[in-house]
Design an enzyme around this catalytic site. Structure first.
Site, mmCIF file in Angstrom:
data_model
loop_
_atom_site.group_PDB
_atom_site.id
_atom_site.type_symbol
_atom_site.label_atom_id
_atom_site.label_comp_id
_atom_site.label_asym_id
_atom_site.label_seq_id
_atom_site.Cartn_x
_atom_site.Cartn_y
_atom_site.Cartn_z
ATOM 1 N N GLU A 119 0.814 -1.218 0.000
ATOM 2 C CA GLU A 119 0.000 0.000 0.000
ATOM 3 C C GLU A 119 0.850 1.273 0.000
ATOM 4 O O GLU A 119 0.386 2.343 0.377
ATOM 5 C CB GLU A 119 -1.010 -0.006 1.157
ATOM 6 C CG GLU A 119 -2.042 -1.121 0.989
ATOM 7 C CD GLU A 119 -3.072 -1.225 2.110
ATOM 8 O OE1 GLU A 119 -2.803 -0.700 3.197
ATOM 9 O OE2 GLU A 119 -4.122 -1.837 1.876
ATOM 10 N N GLU A 273 -6.191 -8.389 -1.781
ATOM 11 C CA GLU A 273 -6.618 -8.596 -0.391
ATOM 12 C C GLU A 273 -8.102 -8.294 -0.310
ATOM 13 O O GLU A 273 -8.561 -7.296 -0.882
ATOM 14 C CB GLU A 273 -5.951 -7.595 0.564
ATOM 15 C CG GLU A 273 -4.491 -7.767 0.773
ATOM 16 C CD GLU A 273 -3.964 -6.753 1.809
ATOM 17 O OE1 GLU A 273 -4.724 -6.292 2.688
ATOM 18 O OE2 GLU A 273 -2.788 -6.411 1.705
#
Ligand code: GAL
Length: 635
Positions: A119, A273
């Site tokens: 991220e 995810e």
């Protein structure tokens, strides 16, 4: 995992302290054992580079690798994303660990790809002298001369004129007080800095790995810390982390975010995810209803995902995320949700060959621009102005009518679309205006939302009125904008309703510019004035909607846009609460139907189709609560 038809795992993304237990000493044996063990069960691995979690020995010995926040405090060890993206030393350590991993696993047949970092540190910057210097250098490379910079930022306002590059400040704690030109450039600098950070690892990985191994990065939907089109460029494909947090899945919002991610490279993507029932970081970490996780998995596939991964498999015994959802508990045995994942896995296996080589194809595009996103967010003018909410309003109404929407960057090719909607295109420099006008001249239908065409690429006001370079084609312009304290009435061809949050007083100058909506009695200024203008231009049409419309008017407006542009739904009518998605390949078409309600829904198909999950054929079906069906259309 094997029993649940799990075929891919993503591992190692935070394991630096185990991979390089001390400086320049690497231990990859345990990782290789894990990769081998997975492979024995038919599972391939994606390796995350562990750079979102530098180890304690590193940050302790080299504190300059830790980032400094806006208040001047250096991060302390113990959380994650504490590395400094601009620290040359940190970059060197990142390059080394990524390179060593690539050397070791770049030819491993069971490693299929790489994820860079995790991220991307939420785009956090380090507010230190290194960054300040880099920012000044970045500006120098862009503007070449301070005169140029001073002029484009209008620095004489408030006496900001810079005589030396070293006088230009960092955007720090007091960011709200800074010059809008500086702020927009800062966001681009942040993008370039993270893109460079990413490239540093991509380069070294590519040096050592077989070309078949892909490289991706996990994004976070509408997060606006950097420009995702720039970040996606060097990646093989884009991925994102799809979390609901509190509450339940909003099919429109989530579908829109899938479409956004698909648009980063205009290709299929991964949901690398997603939430196994519940997270641990929301206000209320409620569990998704039974069946909802399956509905979400199919929504991802329907919108163009080629993989869905659950974060995480098993609870670590300690560490910050003890409460997060998993597929097996701390004892390694299945939690109740495991059975649902197993169903998803077996269904994916069943339809895999039908879905291979397919992708969503749309006649409608939404334009998403980070420049505009930033420009409006820096100066919202009303705290109620929420660009994503506005985008969702359009999507919620247009998606059921077209049943497929692409979300793309404004500079992407547009000719394949019958309808292009830009609800928030605040920054329209001349070259972008030309690109949009060419689309309209060739027969395209362009719909602009409020605040369009106000700014140039420096975040300066255009010297002409909105929509700037598009005003002539529209045959009208914005006379004045108003942030609203309360809703005002509108009426016209789209019926009667209200506008909320924002309203622009439009004026038609060309005789053939039609007024589709007018304001009713409101603040005096707006009374009786145009709220929506439309005009034929070339072979197409340009429409300007100068206000945020309520649900009722929005619904009619959406119908009008679809009819005017001749967009046809990809499937046909489905009951409320049911979403249909279509993936198209060379001579195949697959539909995915998802019932998000907790009641049964009856769906009539446009023709006889093969129902791949049920293993039947027919022209109607019942979807149970959270039910899904995958249809192969051979016509
Ligand atoms: C993601 C993150 C994962 C994990 C997860 C929890 O944003 O990449 O490492 O923390 O959230 O929901």
């Amino acid at each position: 995992m094997e029993a649940a038809h799990i075929h891919v795992v993503r591992i190692a993304e935070f394991s630096w302290s185990r991979l390089e237990p001390s400086e320049n000493h690497f231990d990859f044996d345990w990782l290789e054992r894990a990769i081998d063990l997975a492979a024995r069960h038919g599972i391939v691995s994606v390796l995350g580079t562990p750079t979102a979690a530098p180890p304690a020995w590193l940050t302790h010995k080299y504190p300059d690798t830790l980032r400094v926040d806006e208040t001047g405090h250096r991060a302390v060890h113990g959380s994650r994303a504490h590395g400094s993206v601009t620290s040359p030393r940190y970059r060197e350590f990142c390059r080394r660990i990524a390179g060593q991993m690539a050397l070791r696993f770049g030819h491993n047949p069971n490693v299929v790809g790489w994820q860079i970092d995790n991220e991307y540190g939420y785009a956090n910057m380090s507010f230190d002298d290194v960054t300040l210097h880099l920012f000044q250098e970045w500006l120098k490379a862009k503007y070449k001369s301070l005169d140029q910079l001073n002029q484009h930022w209008t620095t004489s306002y408030w006496s900001q004129t810079y005589d030396d590059w070293s006088e230009i400040p960092l955007l720090g704690e007091d960011r709200e007080a800074h010059n809008p030109g500086l702020r927009l450039d800062w966001s681009r600098f942040v993008t370039d800095t993270w893109a460079d950070y990413q490239q540093n690892q991509i380069d070294v990985i590519r040096q050592h790995v077989e070309p078949r191994q892909f490289i991706t990065g996990n994004f976070m939907g509408f997060f606006s810390g950097f420009d995702h089109y720039v970040m996606s460029r060097p990646l093989t494909f884009a991925s994102w982390d799809d979390y609901v947090g509190s509450g339940h899945v909003d099919p429109a919002g989530n579908g829109l975010t899938h479409d956004l991610t698909r648009g980063f490279k205009r290709e299929n993507f991964w949901v690398i995810e997603t939430q196994p029932g519940a997270v641990n970081w929301a206000d209320v970490n409620n569990f998704l209803n039974r069946g909802e996780v399956r509905a979400m998995a199919w929504q991802a596939i329907g919108h163009g995902a080629d993989e869905v991964g659950y974060w995480q498999w098993r609870s670590a015994l300690n560490g910050q995320e003890e409460y997060h959802g998993t597929l097996v508990g701390p004892d390694g045995t299945p939690v109740p949700l495991y059975e649902e994942i197993k169903t998803i896995g077996s269904e994916f296996a069943k339809v895999e060959s039908s879905l291979r080589g397919t992708t969503p194809v749309s006649e409608v595009a939404f334009l998403n621009s980070y420049d505009s996103r930033w420009a409006i967010d820096f100066q919202r003018h009303t705290t109620k102005y929420d660009q994503i909410a506005l985008l969702k309003d359009y999507y919620r109404n247009l998606r059921p009518l077209s049943q497929s929407i692409d979300v793309i960057s404004p500079d992407a090719p547009l000719q394949q679309y019958k309808l292009v909607v830009a609800p928030d295109l605040n920054v329209i420099p001349e070259d972008l205006a030309q690109h949009l006008l060419e689309y309209v001249r060739n027969g395209g239908q362009l719909v602009l939302g409020p605040r369009s065409g106000m700014k140039d690429e420096f975040n300066a006001l255009l010297p002409q009125r909105q929509p700037g370079f598009l005003a002539d084609a529209l045959g009208g312009r914005v006379e004045q904008y108003y942030a609203l304290e309360k809703d005002f009435p509108v009426s016209g061809e789209w019926g009667e309703g209200e506008v909320t949050i924002w309203a622009e007083q439009l004026k038609n100058s060309a005789p053939d510019a039609e007024v589709l909506l007018r304001y009713g009695k409101s603040n005096g200024w707006l009374d009786g004035q145009p709220a929506v203008l439309t005009r034929k231009y070339g072979k197409g049409r340009i429409t300007y909607i100068g206000a945020i419309l309520d649900e009722k008017i929005m619904a009619t407006a959406a119908k009008w846009m679809i009819e005017e542009s001749g967009v046809t739904p990809v499937f046909g009518p489905v009951p409320d609460g049911v979403e249909v998605c279509r993936r198209v390949g060379s001579n195949k078409r697959v539909f995915i139907l998802i019932n998000y309600t907790q009641e049964q829904r009856h769906v009539t198909l446009p023709r006889r189709m093969k129902m791949l999950l049920q293993g039947a054929e027919g022209s109607a079906l019942d979807l149970p609560p959270y039910g899904v069906e995958v249809l192969e259309d051979n016509q």
